[in-house]
Enzyme design. Structure first.
Site, short mmCIF file in Angstrom:
data_model
loop_
_atom_site.label_atom_id
_atom_site.label_comp_id
_atom_site.label_asym_id
_atom_site.label_seq_id
_atom_site.Cartn_x
_atom_site.Cartn_y
_atom_site.Cartn_z
N ALA A 51 46.28 -14.26 60.34
CA ALA A 51 47.12 -13.23 59.70
C ALA A 51 47.69 -12.25 60.71
CB ALA A 51 46.32 -12.49 58.63
N SER A 121 36.19 -11.35 56.87
CA SER A 121 35.41 -10.63 55.84
C SER A 121 35.97 -10.89 54.44
CB SER A 121 35.35 -9.13 56.14
OG SER A 121 36.60 -8.60 56.51
#
Length: 613
Positions: A51, A121
């Site tokens: 990302a 996460s």
């Protein structure tokens, strides 16, 4: 034993008691970094693999450290090769991975460092645990969701992981066969698609500044003081009803500098506190350290001060036309000799800017300024007077990944062009794909014997027309500041102002902002190498890389301008400004390769017109 369940066998320590530090966070913050104050916090970057989390995090780390803010980047891959190398990717191991990193981030934050944690996460409960660990001890925590789509991440796939996951080689890969839970209420959401890394960094920096983590001086935000178009009519009506004072052309030039944001973070003409900081430290010190080496002040007469001293606001007029409103004014003594001694290192009326200071009012007035619309000069050159925000937009459109600025007040010869083209070459060799040159002649007041702006702009355009500088990677624009001829003190201002455009490299020449001493014997006021030396040491400019000047001269063998080689000095001809002007006046041509012919014609026509007069 399978790696993915090692964490379930870890033994919990007993008989452990937390000890309190004897050094407070406030005390720690005062000695950590160059920006006083405690700034410890954790910024938690979450998002899919690929990302851009680590790219943004490490860019933010570089940005903050360059500005005196201690920070440290913790990346998922790096942590898993050390602290967490005994953990796999099963849900329970992911949970333990995040718990450990959150604890480490908390320790960094408590020490006063900005902890930058870049981890996929994927689960909300783990990220909430990280937040709670900070909340319990009163440390700020910012969740940054890097929202790049799965489709885009797969296109990037820098590490080839998505391809392996789709092929079944990697199991339990987030976004493919393990879920990613989108953050419910992150402090920042960043979509990296079709955006530069710098834009993403600035988005986070502004949030941190809003939350009082960073001082205002760290934010590269241009403070434009021009009244917005939708409010302009009402502001002009207000200005017409206020007491007013007439300002000079020089004052109007400084008003333009303020209005367009070149002197950010100033919000108007300097108040006494800002003036004293500028005079004694060459910086503004409130809310961080910002280089501001020259005063931006408004002189007024004693009669004008007496007339306006009771006003809460008044209008600034130029040739009778309302140009700005100054609010909450503060009047203080204009100590001219002291000002000049500090700024110029001399107090001599033979210096033209010092003479203008000496002839100006005995008082200075500071205060916030609302500029009543863009300041235009209607001289056929306004299209080149691009504001910092307009230049930033143009550089984005050009997809510039580096901007190098060249300040000048003289015509360009091929030696200057050699220096600029060599700078571009260096940047390309360092890996930049699209370095862009900001050719930025000074457009405010200059002394009488300097070449006028209109002639210089015509000559600069001729240089580009002849391809001496690449028009596809060069932006020609006018810097509206007056020239002060204040040497190393002023050159800091020239560099700092270009930072507002997004420039990250600055070319400094020989004797920048210098001039000959007004008194005999013949000599320069400033040592010619000091400008470059000072720039490399100046506070508040560490994020701007200074490109040193190389001496260029006419190579008589190559019949071109070249960098001087002392081993064959007899081959070089140093063509002085005096000699160049003499050739132009007499109608003679310079040696081939000294200046582009079309550009020389512009210069020759100007000097011959002076002779005819």
């Amino acid at each position: 034993m399978a790696e993915s369940v090692i964490s379930s066998k870890l033994r919990k320590a007993t008989n452990v008691f937390a000890e309190k530090h004897k050094v407070s966070r406030t005390d720690r913050g005062e000695v950590l970094g160059s920006k006083g104050g405690f700034r410890g916090c954790t910024i938690w970057f979450t998002g899919l693999s690929g990302a851009g989390k680590t790219t943004i995090s490490f860019a933010l780390e570089e940005y903050l450290v360059a500005r005196g803010i201690p920070s440290y980047g913790l990346d998922g891959d790096n942590v898993r090769t050390g602290l967490n190398k005994n953990l796999g990717f099963a849900p329970e191991d992911r949970e333990e991975n995040i718990r450990r990193v959150a604890e480490v981030g908390k320790l960094f934050a408590d020490s006063g460092v900005v902890a930058l944690c870049s981890f996929v996460s994927p689960y909300n409960k783990d990220r909430e645990l990280a937040r709670e660990l900070h909340k319990e001890v009163g440390l700020p925590f910012f969740e940054v969701f890097v929202s790049t789509s799965l489709e885009e991440c797969e296109k990037r796939d820098v590490k080839g992981l998505y391809k392996k996951a789709r092929a079944g080689i990697i199991k339990g890969f987030t976004g493919i066969d393990q879920p990613y839970e989108i953050p419910v209420n992150p402090e920042v959401t960043i979509n990296t698609e079709n955006r530069t890394v710098d834009d993403c960094v600035q988005q986070i920096v502004e949030v941190l500044q809003t939350n009082n983590i960073l001082p205002r001086s760290v934010v590269e935000k241009v403070i434009d003081l021009t009244v917005p178009e939708e409010n302009l009519e009402d502001a002009i009506k207000e200005a017409e009803d206020l007491p007013s004072v007439e300002i000079t052309k020089l004052d109007l030039q400084w008003l333009q500098v303020l209005g367009e944001g070149w002197a950010s973070p100033l919000t108007g003409f300097m108040r006494e506190r800002e003036f004293l900081q500028c005079q004694h430290f060459n910086c503004l010190l409130d809310d961080g350290v910002t280089n501001q080496s020259v005063p931006v002040v408004l002189p007024i007469s004693t009669a004008e001060k007496d007339k306006l001293s009771s006003c809460k606001q008044f209008t600034l007029r130029y040739n009778g036309v309302a140009k700005a409103i100054i609010r909450d004014p503060e009047f203080y003594e204009h100590r001219k000799e002291e000002r000049c001694a500090r700024q110029f290192g001399m107090f001599n009326d033979g210096h033209p800017y010092i003479k203008m200071i000496n002839d100006s009012g005995d008082w200075l007035v500071g205060g916030d300024v609302d500029v009543l619309g863009r300041i235009l000069w209607n001289d056929g050159l306004d299209q080149y007077r691009l504001t910092p925000n307009q230049l930033r937009a143009q550089f984005r459109e050009m997809h510039a990944d580096a901007v190098f600025a060249f300040q000048l007040r003289n015509p360009v010869h091929n030696g200057h062009a050699l220096l600029m083209n060599d700078c571009k070459r260096q940047l390309v060799e360092r890996g930049f794909k699209k370095p862009v040159l900001l050719l930025h002649p000074l457009g405010g007041w200059t002394k009488d014997d300097d070449v006028p702006l209109s002639v210089r702009m015509e000559q600069h355009k001729a240089i580009m027309d002849e391809g001496v500088l690449d028009p596809e990677s060069t932006v020609l624009a006018i810097f509206p500041s007056p020239m002060m001829y204040a040497g190393p003190t002023e050159v800091q201002w020239h560099a700092k102002a270009r930072m507002s455009t997004g420039a990250n490299f600055y070319i400094v020449g020989r004797d920048p902002a210098g001039m000959p001493h007004p008194d005999p014997p013949k000599r320069d006021i400033y040592e010619p190498t000091h400008g470059g030396k000072v720039l490399r040491m100046a506070p508040g400019l560490t994020q701007l890389e200074i490109i040193p000047f190389k001496v260029a001269a006419y190579d008589m063998k190559a019949k071109a301008m070249a960098f001087f080689d002392p081993h064959r000095k007899e081959d070089f001809d140093f063509i002085s400004g005096t000699r160049m002007r003499g050739l132009a006046r007499s109608g003679e041509l310079p040696p081939d390769g000294f200046m582009a012919p079309k550009a020389w014609t512009v210069l020759a026509n100007y000097y011959q017109s002076l002779t005819a007069k």
